[in-house]
Design an enzyme around this catalytic site. Structure first.
Site, PDB file in Angstrom:
ATOM      1  N   ASP A   1       0.841  -1.199   0.000  1.00 38.17           N
ATOM      2  CA  ASP A   1       0.000   0.000   0.000  1.00 38.17           C
ATOM      3  C   ASP A   1       0.870   1.240   0.000  1.00 38.17           C
ATOM      4  OD1 ASP A   1      -2.965  -0.599   0.440  1.00 38.17           O
ATOM      5  OD2 ASP A   1      -2.033  -1.848   1.977  1.00 38.17           O
TER       6      ASP A   1
ATOM      7  N   TYR B   1       2.105   4.828   1.507  1.00 38.52           N
ATOM      8  CA  TYR B   1       2.113   5.424   2.850  1.00 38.52           C
ATOM      9  C   TYR B   1       0.842   6.245   3.022  1.00 38.52           C
ATOM     10  CZ  TYR B   1       7.164   4.367   2.791  1.00 38.52           C
ATOM     11  OH  TYR B   1       8.388   3.748   2.716  1.00 38.52           O
TER      12      TYR B   1
ATOM     13  N   PHE C   1       7.654   2.369  -1.246  1.00 38.28           N
ATOM     14  CA  PHE C   1       8.698   2.586  -0.241  1.00 38.28           C
ATOM     15  C   PHE C   1       9.347   3.969  -0.322  1.00 38.28           C
ATOM     16  CE2 PHE C   1       8.786  -2.130  -0.646  1.00 38.28           C
ATOM     17  CZ  PHE C   1       8.434  -2.447   0.663  1.00 38.28           C
TER      18      PHE C   1
ATOM     19  N   HIS D   1      10.070  -8.971   5.136  1.00 34.89           N
ATOM     20  CA  HIS D   1       9.755  -7.571   4.845  1.00 34.89           C
ATOM     21  C   HIS D   1      10.703  -6.661   5.621  1.00 34.89           C
ATOM     22  CE1 HIS D   1       7.319  -3.877   4.554  1.00 34.89           C
ATOM     23  NE2 HIS D   1       6.750  -4.459   3.512  1.00 34.89           N
TER      24      HIS D   1
END
Length: 221
Positions: A65, A67, A78, A187
């Site tokens: 998703d 931020y 990211f 992750h």
């Protein structure tokens, strides 16, 4: 359905843009942006594609998703704009980059330089409501981005897929492993990284080694 996206992607994804699910998705996104604060800005929703044309794709980095805090999302997974504090996952990405390649920790969290070299920074869901992680999931974005991954797998060769975390790893079934390189790890979020599932994966150097073994220039991470 007209979408403001690089013409190279428009060509290969036209059938998706015309599909009933995508038409419903567009209506949902329009309504969501009109009724409340959503991220990234509307003009940046397809930024990952506009920053990395289809024929240029050499690496696919998959996020989940955008931020959902003010000023953070810029349409690249990211990544955050210059001057924005680095979120925890990005901090750990940069720490691994330091360890792996010996590069100094970057001041800017903007990953546009990666995108300009053929790194598709793709979130599975391209929009989100402010302060509501996952709020635009299961509305059609995943169907669209799955089609993106399948198209890359089918039409291109020698692409490195970086699949970080359980969600991303589940996308392996969309990729023809015999003609691409798939690298998986935990992750970079603190929860995973602090349990030993992230640091030391050496994905940056492994990606570059694969590139060079196929006669291509390495990524300047």
């Amino acid at each position: 359905m007209t979408v403001q996206i690089d013409s190279s992607w428009e060509k290969v994804l036209q059938s998706e843009f015309e599909a009933p699910y995508f038409i419903k998705l567009v209506e949902f996104v329009k309504t969501a942006y009109q009724s409340g604060r959503c991220y990234p800005p509307g003009s940046a929703i397809f930024n990952a594609f506009n920053a990395c044309p289809f024929e240029s794709v050499r690496v696919v980095l998959l996020g989940q998703d955008p931020y959902h805090g003010p000023g953070q999302a810029n349409g690249l997974c990211f990544s955050v704009p210059n001057g924005i504090a680095h979120p925890p996952s990005l901090v750990n990405i940069f720490k691994e980059l330091e360890q792996d390649l010996g590069k100094p920790y970057p001041k800017s969290g903007d990953l546009s330089l990666w995108a300009s070299q053929g790194v598709l920074l793709l979130n599975a869901t391209l929009t989100v409501a402010a302060h509501q992680a996952g709020s635009h999931q299961n509305r059609g974005w995943e169907q669209f981005t799955d089609a993106v991954i399948r198209t890359i797998s089918t039409e291109l060769e020698g692409v490195v897929f970086l699949l970080w975390g359980g969600f991303a790893k589940r996308k392996q079934s969309l990729i023809a492993a015999e003609k691409h390189k798939i690298l998986t790890s935990g992750h970079p979020s603190p929860l995973s990284a602090n349990r030993g599932y992230w640091f030391g994966n050496q994905h940056f150097s492994k990606t570059n080694a694969y590139m060079q073994s196929h006669g291509n220039l390495p990524i300047q991470w």
